[in-house]
Write a protein that holds these residues in place. Structure first.
Motif, PDB file in Angstrom:
ATOM      1  N   UNK A 105      39.499  58.824  27.062  1.00 19.69           N
ATOM      2  CA  UNK A 105      40.154  57.665  27.123  1.00 19.69           C
ATOM      3  C   UNK A 105      39.914  56.627  28.072  1.00 19.69           C
ATOM      4  N   UNK A 106      39.923  55.498  28.037  1.00 28.69           N
ATOM      5  CA  UNK A 106      39.362  54.233  29.016  1.00 28.69           C
ATOM      6  C   UNK A 106      40.444  53.344  29.189  1.00 28.69           C
ATOM      7  N   UNK A 107      40.531  53.123  30.344  1.00 30.44           N
ATOM      8  CA  UNK A 107      41.288  51.735  30.763  1.00 30.44           C
ATOM      9  C   UNK A 107      40.748  50.785  31.640  1.00 30.44           C
ATOM     10  N   UNK A 108      41.008  49.368  31.377  1.00 30.08           N
ATOM     11  CA  UNK A 108      40.604  48.428  32.213  1.00 30.08           C
ATOM     12  C   UNK A 108      41.637  47.660  32.959  1.00 30.08           C
ATOM     13  N   UNK A 109      41.184  47.412  34.143  1.00 29.80           N
ATOM     14  CA  UNK A 109      42.101  46.787  35.249  1.00 29.80           C
ATOM     15  C   UNK A 109      41.589  45.455  35.799  1.00 29.80           C
ATOM     16  N   UNK A 110      41.530  44.333  35.068  1.00 29.29           N
ATOM     17  CA  UNK A 110      41.231  43.096  35.666  1.00 29.29           C
ATOM     18  C   UNK A 110      41.888  42.815  37.000  1.00 29.29           C
ATOM     19  N   UNK A 111      41.016  42.191  38.071  1.00 26.80           N
ATOM     20  CA  UNK A 111      41.765  41.820  39.567  1.00 26.80           C
ATOM     21  C   UNK A 111      41.211  40.437  39.599  1.00 26.80           C
ATOM     22  N   UNK A 112      39.907  40.064  40.035  1.00 23.50           N
ATOM     23  CA  UNK A 112      39.439  38.890  40.127  1.00 23.50           C
ATOM     24  C   UNK A 112      40.226  38.216  41.249  1.00 23.50           C
ATOM     25  N   UNK A 113      40.374  38.938  42.225  1.00 22.23           N
ATOM     26  CA  UNK A 113      41.173  38.637  43.436  1.00 22.23           C
ATOM     27  C   UNK A 113      40.399  39.135  44.710  1.00 22.23           C
ATOM     28  N   UNK A 114      40.792  38.301  45.980  1.00 21.67           N
ATOM     29  CA  UNK A 114      40.526  38.815  47.172  1.00 21.67           C
ATOM     30  C   UNK A 114      41.483  39.921  47.843  1.00 21.67           C
ATOM     31  N   UNK A 115      40.773  40.850  48.369  1.00 32.12           N
ATOM     32  CA  UNK A 115      42.009  41.901  49.138  1.00 32.12           C
ATOM     33  C   UNK A 115      41.456  41.439  50.682  1.00 32.12           C
ATOM     34  N   UNK A 116      41.891  40.875  51.237  1.00 37.04           N
ATOM     35  CA  UNK A 116      41.607  40.196  52.645  1.00 37.04           C
ATOM     36  C   UNK A 116      42.745  39.525  53.414  1.00 37.04           C
ATOM     37  N   UNK A 117      42.726  39.797  54.462  1.00 37.55           N
ATOM     38  CA  UNK A 117      43.954  39.338  55.409  1.00 37.55           C
ATOM     39  C   UNK A 117      43.923  37.651  55.782  1.00 37.55           C
ATOM     40  N   UNK A 118      42.733  37.278  55.489  1.00 36.26           N
ATOM     41  CA  UNK A 118      42.353  35.875  55.862  1.00 36.26           C
ATOM     42  C   UNK A 118      42.012  35.112  54.402  1.00 36.26           C
ATOM     43  N   UNK A 119      42.365  35.330  53.395  1.00 38.29           N
ATOM     44  CA  UNK A 119      42.219  34.552  52.060  1.00 38.29           C
ATOM     45  C   UNK A 119      43.205  34.721  51.219  1.00 38.29           C
ATOM     46  N   UNK A 120      43.422  33.867  50.253  1.00 40.41           N
ATOM     47  CA  UNK A 120      44.337  33.956  49.246  1.00 40.41           C
ATOM     48  C   UNK A 120      45.901  34.271  49.881  1.00 40.41           C
ATOM     49  N   UNK A 121      46.511  35.302  49.485  1.00 40.94           N
ATOM     50  CA  UNK A 121      47.666  35.566  50.021  1.00 40.94           C
ATOM     51  C   UNK A 121      47.667  36.556  50.996  1.00 40.94           C
ATOM     52  N   UNK A 122      46.594  36.985  51.387  1.00 38.71           N
ATOM     53  CA  UNK A 122      46.597  37.724  52.887  1.00 38.71           C
ATOM     54  C   UNK A 122      46.735  39.213  52.605  1.00 38.71           C
ATOM     55  N   UNK A 123      46.719  39.552  51.530  1.00 38.96           N
ATOM     56  CA  UNK A 123      46.982  40.971  50.885  1.00 38.96           C
ATOM     57  C   UNK A 123      45.838  41.962  50.957  1.00 38.96           C
TER      58      UNK A 123
END
Length: 148
Positions: A105-123
């Protein structure tokens, strides 16, 4: 009947795609938790024995050994915001997507986001949902009409 004893563990192949944009790579310690229909995995650090993982434009593959979690509906991806020994290393990380495979089985999880305290929403922690899980979401629309 099945014999009693420890259940066999499955190898979950976790492929992480770091985007090819300026500053996308990270030296931070990265962690994943898989959320399945039967159970959740433990929080696992993704590392390959000193390899330089999570570089800009790179795809990194890891194996997470867990009991059968069932179909993987979501995963939680995070990092510790560690930037190494130099201030010039920014721990910000731009994740394109994550793919998980196990037992055919295979699953795909799109993200296309920053994981960063100083970018986007800070998460620096995000829960990603598989495309198949998104396709199963049901919506109920209620429409009221009238002539004034």
């Amino acid at each position: 009947t099945k014999p009693f004893g420890p259940r066999a563990k499955l190898g979950y192949e976790v492929k992480v795609y770091t985007a090819d944009v300026a500053g996308a790579g990270t030296k931070a310690n990265v962690f994943v938790t898989l959320h399945g229909t039967k159970a959740d995995s433990r929080r696992v650090q993704l590392s390959n024995n000193g390899e330089n993982n999570f570089r800009r434009g790179a795809t990194d593959t890891f194996t997470v050994r867990e009991l059968d979690l069932g179909a993987i509906e979501s995963l939680t991806l995070s990092h510790d915001n560690y930037s190494g020994f130099s201030e010039r290393f920014d721990p910000a990380w731009y994740v394109e997507k994550v793919e998980v495979r196990a037992g055919g089985s295979a699953w795909a999880f799109p993200c296309r986001r920053w994981l960063a305290k100083d970018r986007e929403d800070g998460k620096t922690k995000r829960t990603l949902y598989s495309r198949t899980a998104e396709a199963c979401v049901q919506y109920k629309l209620l429409v009221f009409t009238g002539d004034r």
